[in-house]
Design a protein around this motif. Structure first.
Motif, PDB file in Angstrom:
ATOM      1  N   ASP A  79       0.823  -1.208   0.000  1.00 52.70           N
ATOM      2  CA  ASP A  79       0.000   0.000   0.000  1.00 52.70           C
ATOM      3  C   ASP A  79       0.858   1.259   0.000  1.00 52.70           C
ATOM      4  N   THR A  80       0.602   2.153  -0.935  1.00 59.15           N
ATOM      5  CA  THR A  80       1.329   3.425  -0.992  1.00 59.15           C
ATOM      6  C   THR A  80       0.478   4.579  -0.459  1.00 59.15           C
ATOM      7  N   GLY A  81      -0.677   4.268   0.109  1.00 63.18           N
ATOM      8  CA  GLY A  81      -1.556   5.298   0.654  1.00 63.18           C
ATOM      9  C   GLY A  81      -1.025   5.873   1.955  1.00 63.18           C
ATOM     10  N   LEU A  82      -1.832   6.722   2.579  1.00 58.37           N
ATOM     11  CA  LEU A  82      -1.439   7.389   3.816  1.00 58.37           C
ATOM     12  C   LEU A  82      -1.812   6.571   5.055  1.00 58.37           C
ATOM     13  N   CYS A  83      -1.027   6.724   6.087  1.00 58.14           N
ATOM     14  CA  CYS A  83      -1.249   5.984   7.332  1.00 58.14           C
ATOM     15  C   CYS A  83      -2.619   6.256   7.945  1.00 58.14           C
ATOM     16  N   GLU A  84      -3.192   7.435   7.706  1.00 60.15           N
ATOM     17  CA  GLU A  84      -4.515   7.737   8.275  1.00 60.15           C
ATOM     18  C   GLU A  84      -5.570   6.723   7.824  1.00 60.15           C
ATOM     19  N   ASN A  85      -5.297   6.013   6.735  1.00 56.20           N
ATOM     20  CA  ASN A  85      -6.219   4.991   6.225  1.00 56.20           C
ATOM     21  C   ASN A  85      -5.749   3.570   6.532  1.00 56.20           C
ATOM     22  N   LEU A  86      -4.711   3.469   7.344  1.00 50.07           N
ATOM     23  CA  LEU A  86      -4.069   2.180   7.610  1.00 50.07           C
ATOM     24  C   LEU A  86      -5.011   1.135   8.202  1.00 50.07           C
ATOM     25  N   LEU A  87      -5.901   1.553   9.071  1.00 51.19           N
ATOM     26  CA  LEU A  87      -6.794   0.608   9.741  1.00 51.19           C
ATOM     27  C   LEU A  87      -8.247   0.771   9.298  1.00 51.19           C
ATOM     28  N   SER A  88      -8.435   1.338   8.108  1.00 57.96           N
ATOM     29  CA  SER A  88      -9.807   1.487   7.607  1.00 57.96           C
ATOM     30  C   SER A  88     -10.419   0.108   7.432  1.00 57.96           C
ATOM     31  N   GLY A  89     -11.675  -0.001   7.786  1.00 62.86           N
ATOM     32  CA  GLY A  89     -12.348  -1.294   7.764  1.00 62.86           C
ATOM     33  C   GLY A  89     -12.231  -2.029   9.082  1.00 62.86           C
ATOM     34  N   ILE A  90     -11.276  -1.624   9.915  1.00 66.23           N
ATOM     35  CA  ILE A  90     -11.102  -2.235  11.236  1.00 66.23           C
ATOM     36  C   ILE A  90     -11.621  -1.297  12.322  1.00 66.23           C
ATOM     37  N   MET A  91     -11.392   0.006  12.129  1.00 68.39           N
ATOM     38  CA  MET A  91     -11.834   0.987  13.122  1.00 68.39           C
ATOM     39  C   MET A  91     -12.124   2.322  12.454  1.00 68.39           C
ATOM     40  N   ASN A  92     -12.768   3.198  13.188  1.00 73.16           N
ATOM     41  CA  ASN A  92     -13.070   4.543  12.750  1.00 73.16           C
ATOM     42  C   ASN A  92     -11.771   5.284  12.403  1.00 73.16           C
ATOM     43  N   LYS A  93     -11.804   6.086  11.349  1.00 77.05           N
ATOM     44  CA  LYS A  93     -10.617   6.801  10.889  1.00 77.05           C
ATOM     45  C   LYS A  93     -10.065   7.733  11.971  1.00 77.05           C
ATOM     46  N   GLN A  94     -10.929   8.440  12.688  1.00 76.76           N
ATOM     47  CA  GLN A  94     -10.452   9.355  13.730  1.00 76.76           C
ATOM     48  C   GLN A  94      -9.744   8.598  14.851  1.00 76.76           C
ATOM     49  N   LEU A  95     -10.238   7.417  15.171  1.00 70.67           N
ATOM     50  CA  LEU A  95      -9.587   6.589  16.181  1.00 70.67           C
ATOM     51  C   LEU A  95      -8.210   6.158  15.684  1.00 70.67           C
ATOM     52  N   CYS A  96      -8.132   5.767  14.428  1.00 67.77           N
ATOM     53  CA  CYS A  96      -6.846   5.386  13.832  1.00 67.77           C
ATOM     54  C   CYS A  96      -5.859   6.542  13.907  1.00 67.77           C
ATOM     55  N   ILE A  97      -6.294   7.743  13.541  1.00 64.85           N
ATOM     56  CA  ILE A  97      -5.417   8.918  13.560  1.00 64.85           C
ATOM     57  C   ILE A  97      -4.928   9.193  14.978  1.00 64.85           C
ATOM     58  N   THR A  98      -5.804   9.072  15.950  1.00 67.93           N
ATOM     59  CA  THR A  98      -5.420   9.291  17.352  1.00 67.93           C
ATOM     60  C   THR A  98      -4.367   8.284  17.790  1.00 67.93           C
ATOM     61  N   LEU A  99      -4.562   7.012  17.438  1.00 66.48           N
ATOM     62  CA  LEU A  99      -3.586   5.979  17.804  1.00 66.48           C
ATOM     63  C   LEU A  99      -2.244   6.222  17.118  1.00 66.48           C
ATOM     64  N   LEU A 100      -2.288   6.620  15.855  1.00 69.91           N
ATOM     65  CA  LEU A 100      -1.048   6.936  15.138  1.00 69.91           C
ATOM     66  C   LEU A 100      -0.287   8.041  15.869  1.00 69.91           C
ATOM     67  N   LYS A 101      -0.985   9.091  16.239  1.00 70.77           N
ATOM     68  CA  LYS A 101      -0.347  10.214  16.938  1.00 70.77           C
ATOM     69  C   LYS A 101       0.228   9.772  18.281  1.00 70.77           C
ATOM     70  N   GLU A 102      -0.504   8.894  19.001  1.00 70.48           N
ATOM     71  CA  GLU A 102      -0.003   8.359  20.275  1.00 70.48           C
ATOM     72  C   GLU A 102       1.311   7.620  20.080  1.00 70.48           C
ATOM     73  N   CYS A 103       1.475   7.008  18.911  1.00 71.59           N
ATOM     74  CA  CYS A 103       2.699   6.256  18.587  1.00 71.59           C
ATOM     75  C   CYS A 103       3.767   7.138  17.944  1.00 71.59           C
ATOM     76  N   GLY A 104       3.458   8.406  17.729  1.00 74.04           N
ATOM     77  CA  GLY A 104       4.419   9.298  17.093  1.00 74.04           C
ATOM     78  C   GLY A 104       4.515   9.113  15.585  1.00 74.04           C
ATOM     79  N   ILE A 105       3.472   8.559  14.986  1.00 75.75           N
ATOM     80  CA  ILE A 105       3.434   8.337  13.537  1.00 75.75           C
ATOM     81  C   ILE A 105       2.556   9.412  12.906  1.00 75.75           C
ATOM     82  N   ALA A 106       3.096  10.130  11.955  1.00 75.90           N
ATOM     83  CA  ALA A 106       2.327  11.177  11.272  1.00 75.90           C
ATOM     84  C   ALA A 106       1.236  10.526  10.424  1.00 75.90           C
TER      85      ALA A 106
END
Length: 179
Positions: free
Chosen positions: A79-106
């Motif tokens: 996948d060459t897309g953005l990390c904000e879509n990394l867990l799409s289909g598994i969880m809400n996008k905003q939740l994914c973005i929050t978890l990414l930020k908690e991990c220090g991932i843009a």
């Protein structure tokens, strides 16, 4: 995350000891966490004298940490897309973005550029997101209350007081509440 809902498994941890676990839909609000499983844990928060209270959320309860890790590795490889879509289909996008930020991932980082340690960190966080609890919201927001006569002072077969003959109590007059 205000307004986001997610099915989670959760552990209530007081003074680094797991006290209770629950499962169900968690609602993220402007004041913290809500939802039926959170309300069921809140009684123990409200009576605890400790200020070291956490809820460990498993936001991917249908997957093991290894399955999440393998999924993220496979996404990175194709996948060459953005990390904000990394867990799409598994969880809400905003939740994914929050978890990414908690991990220090843009969130705007490319999935294909993720490092192994970032994937490990994110998979661990998905399984155990430690959220510090300050307090329950208090009596004005309560949906169930506890309090009343001490149950140990009553005969459970007759409901008669062990301290005062011919005094009987049951129901909400006793210190009992339930899910």
């Amino acid at each position: 995350l205000k307004g986001v809902r997610s099915i989670c498994r959760m552990d209530l941890v007081i003074d680094d000891k797991k006290e209770l676990e629950n499962y169900g839909e968690v609602q993220f609000t402007d004041y913290g966490l809500s939802g039926i499983p959170i309300m069921q844990l809140s009684r123990f928060v409200s009576v605890s004298p400790s200020n070291n209270i956490k809820i460990n959320l498993d936001v991917t309860p249908d997957f093991t940490k290894e399955q999440i890790w393998e999924y993220l590795i496979s996404r990175r490889n194709v996948d060459t897309g953005l990390c904000e879509n990394l867990l799409s289909g598994i969880m809400n996008k905003q939740l994914c973005i929050t978890l990414l930020k908690e991990c220090g991932i843009a969130p705007n980082k490319k999935i294909s550029e993720l490092y192994d340690d970032e994937i490990i960190s994110l998979s661990k966080l998905c399984k155990c997101w430690k959220i510090k609890i300050k307090t329950a919201r208090g009596f004005d927001f309560a949906q169930v209350t506890a309090g009343g006569a001490d149950c140990s002072q009553f005969n459970p077969e007759t409901m008669e007081s062990k301290l005062c003959d011919n005094l009987f109590c049951c129901g909400e007059a006793l210190n009992i509440d339930g899910d």
